[in-house]
Design a protein around this motif. Structure first.
Motif, PDB file in Angstrom:
ATOM      1  N   LEU A 147      11.090   2.415   2.317  1.00 20.97           N
ATOM      2  CA  LEU A 147      10.407   2.093   3.239  1.00 20.97           C
ATOM      3  C   LEU A 147      10.821   0.506   3.386  1.00 20.97           C
ATOM      4  N   ASN A 192       0.848  -1.076  -0.057  1.00 20.21           N
ATOM      5  CA  ASN A 192       0.061   0.001  -0.088  1.00 20.21           C
ATOM      6  C   ASN A 192       0.775   1.193  -0.222  1.00 20.21           C
ATOM      7  N   MET A 193       2.023   1.179   0.311  1.00 24.83           N
ATOM      8  CA  MET A 193       2.896   2.157   0.402  1.00 24.83           C
ATOM      9  C   MET A 193       3.938   2.280  -0.910  1.00 24.83           C
ATOM     10  N   GLU A 194       3.987   1.316  -1.602  1.00 25.92           N
ATOM     11  CA  GLU A 194       4.620   1.180  -2.816  1.00 25.92           C
ATOM     12  C   GLU A 194       4.058   1.857  -4.136  1.00 25.92           C
ATOM     13  N   THR A 195       4.800   2.225  -5.058  1.00 24.79           N
ATOM     14  CA  THR A 195       4.150   2.872  -6.155  1.00 24.79           C
ATOM     15  C   THR A 195       4.481   2.539  -7.510  1.00 24.79           C
ATOM     16  N   GLU A 212      -6.593   2.954  -5.441  1.00 23.22           N
ATOM     17  CA  GLU A 212      -5.232   3.848  -4.659  1.00 23.22           C
ATOM     18  C   GLU A 212      -4.953   3.179  -3.525  1.00 23.22           C
ATOM     19  N   ASN A 213      -5.974   3.161  -2.628  1.00 21.62           N
ATOM     20  CA  ASN A 213      -5.609   3.026  -1.320  1.00 21.62           C
ATOM     21  C   ASN A 213      -4.930   1.626  -1.003  1.00 21.62           C
ATOM     22  N   GLU A 214      -5.284   0.802  -1.900  1.00 17.48           N
ATOM     23  CA  GLU A 214      -4.803  -1.002  -1.878  1.00 17.48           C
ATOM     24  C   GLU A 214      -3.876  -1.003  -2.862  1.00 17.48           C
ATOM     25  N   LYS A 215      -3.395  -0.222  -3.617  1.00 14.81           N
ATOM     26  CA  LYS A 215      -2.406  -0.302  -4.970  1.00 14.81           C
ATOM     27  C   LYS A 215      -2.985  -1.606  -5.925  1.00 14.81           C
ATOM     28  N   HIS A 223       5.687   7.705  -0.154  1.00 14.90           N
ATOM     29  CA  HIS A 223       5.778   6.090  -0.777  1.00 14.90           C
ATOM     30  C   HIS A 223       7.300   5.919  -0.945  1.00 14.90           C
ATOM     31  N   ASP A 224       7.457   4.403  -0.890  1.00 14.78           N
ATOM     32  CA  ASP A 224       8.724   3.993  -1.221  1.00 14.78           C
ATOM     33  C   ASP A 224       9.455   4.665  -2.632  1.00 14.78           C
ATOM     34  N   TYR A 278       5.586   0.423   8.487  1.00 12.46           N
ATOM     35  CA  TYR A 278       6.750   0.412   7.552  1.00 12.46           C
ATOM     36  C   TYR A 278       7.923   1.249   8.559  1.00 12.46           C
TER      37      TYR A 278
END
Lengths: 275, 187
Positions: free
Chosen positions: B93, A247-250, A265-268, B64-65, B81
């Motif tokens: 992260l 979820n914090m990758e993109t 977007e929230n769950e990628k 974000h990473d 994270y």
């Protein structure tokens, strides 16, 4: 006990590993790489980076063991319950309707994500509608996963809380048995799974997968390697298929990734629209 | 303008109010990036940025990473994270194991930021009920950066600040107001 290693030590280890094992780690994200190298040096009770390099060169370190120690081990079963609810309610029923549906998990270590997916499929009555293909960094990981993993009580407590938030159909403790104060997941959950050991970049890519779950593994790469891996992931995905990352990758920093459409977007969750 | 490149703040129990005061006092054109690693519930991903943003004139972002670090922004380590700064000023992260029962771990954020910024980092430890952050602040000192600890007498929970004072020689022991004055002078 080694606390830290510098840039020169890191470079020297990378070149010794490349020479001895043919494994290129030069494009791994530097902080995680250094931390995993420190862990691995200590796991082999070496007193310095040079001592470790010497052991590698003398052939005193088995490549499978090395890959096992280097992998980032930890996550949780049902990490991010909201993602698994979304997959259960929407995306898994959709992909499982396609004939010969295959789901790929190319970067698993502990099996947490694999067991989570299998529980979701089993509770949805979809286990016989999809084959799951999972890739591990080492054979030792495969053995551990097939053996049900060995989860300490703390990790099971976190996973159980996640499962409660996921709102599953069963009791989480029905999926494991306790052995010596550790939880072993019931491996009949893996009936539709194939687990193999291979570097993701060496796998065949021919749009064979309807869904790829690859969460929190791109974290380990720097931008050039991240780009290569994303290309492999997208080439392995069928048109109309889904890619799920952490979820914090993109995919934003990847040229290949820009062709993917964000559907959540929230769950990628990304969808492949075009080649 | 000072030579510092970034400010990193670590806090846990009792730090939310202090952080809110600090953020509220910074002007919209504050030039240095502020990196915050605050202990938070692992499974609650949203709400924290929104709560901190209420009084902030600067954008608050959970990076974000691989996101590039930019000046004039406040960054908050996301839930579940660890947050690192890589050479080349991008965030990284990690889902590695918890450290001091924490993910994000303040120690790990400070280790990577001090490794990256060396003497150009200001490290600040606030109230907290855990020793996480103490070794991290020591790494800031060891790399030549500037260190500040919130006055334990003012902290709601002084464990983290006291552990930091025991772990390393710090440059300043400040009240919240003194921390704000200092940060404003850096700009």
């Amino acid at each position: 006990m080694v606390d830290n290693i510098g840039i020169v030590d890191t470079r020297n280890i990378i070149s010794a590993i490349a020479e001895k094992f043919g494994i290129d780690m030069s494009d791994y994200a530097s902080t995680i790489l250094r931390r995993r190298l420190v862990h691995t040096i200590n796991a082999y009770t070496c007193h310095s980076a040079d001592d470790f390099i010497d052991k590698v060169k003398r052939g005193a370190i088995d490549v499978d063991d090395f890959l096992y120690e280097m992998a980032v081990e930890t996550t949780e079963i049902f990490r991010d319950p909201s993602l698994w609810r979304e997959l259960r309610d929407r995306y898994l029923p959709e992909v499982c309707r396609t004939p010969d549906c295959q789901i790929w998990m190319p970067g698993i270590t502990t099996g947490d994500e694999l067991y989570t997916l299998e529980i979701v499929l089993a509770e949805s009555g979809l286990q016989n509608k999809a084959k799951v293909v999972a890739g591990c960094p080492s054979n030792k990981h495969i053995e551990n996963i097939k053996d049900g993993g060995l989860y300490d009580p703390k990790k099971i407590e976190v996973s159980e809380a996640n499962y409660t938030r996921y709102v599953g159909k069963s009791q989480f403790n029905s999926y494991y048995t306790m052995v010596d104060n550790h939880a072993k997941m019931k491996n009949e959950l893996l009936a539709n799974a194939t687990i193999y050991q291979k570097d993701i970049l060496k796998t065949e890519a021919n749009k064979q997968y309807r869904m790829i779950i690859y969460r929190n593994t791109l974290l380990q790469f720097n931008i050039p390697l991240y780009e290569k891996v994303i290309r492999k992931l997208t080439e392995s995905l069928a048109i109309g298929g889904y890619l799920i990352i952490g979820n914090m990758e993109t995919l934003e920093y990847s040229e290949t990734g820009k062709k993917m459409q964000v559907v959540n977007e929230n769950e990628k969750i990304y969808k492949k629209r075009i080649d | 303008m000072s030579d510092y490149k970034a400010i990193m703040i670590g806090g846990s129990a009792g730090s939310f109010q202090v952080v809110s005061h600090i953020i509220a006092a910074l002007p919209a054109n504050y030039p240095l990036p502020i990196l915050m690693c605050l202990h938070r519930l692992k499974h609650i991903r949203s709400g924290f940025v929104e709560a901190l943003s209420i009084k902030s004139k600067l954008p608050i972002i959970e990076p974000h990473d691989k996101e590039p670090l930019k000046p004039g922004r406040i960054y908050l380590a996301p839930a579940n994270y660890h947050m690192y700064i890589e050479l080349g000023n991008r965030f990284a992260l990690s889902t590695e194991d918890v450290i001091n029962h924490s993910r994000p771990s303040i120690d790990l954020s400070f280790f990577s930021a001090s490794y990256n910024f060396k003497k150009k980092l200001v490290g600040i430890i606030l109230s907290g009920a855990n020793k996480d952050g103490a070794m991290g602040l020591k790494s800031v000192t060891d790399n030549g950066g500037l260190t500040i600890v919130q006055d334990p007498k003012e902290c709601q929970v002084p464990t983290m600040t006291q552990a930091s004072l025991n772990a390393t020689k710090v440059d300043y022991v400040f009240s919240t107001k003194q921390i704000i004055d200092f940060l404003l002078k850096l700009a």
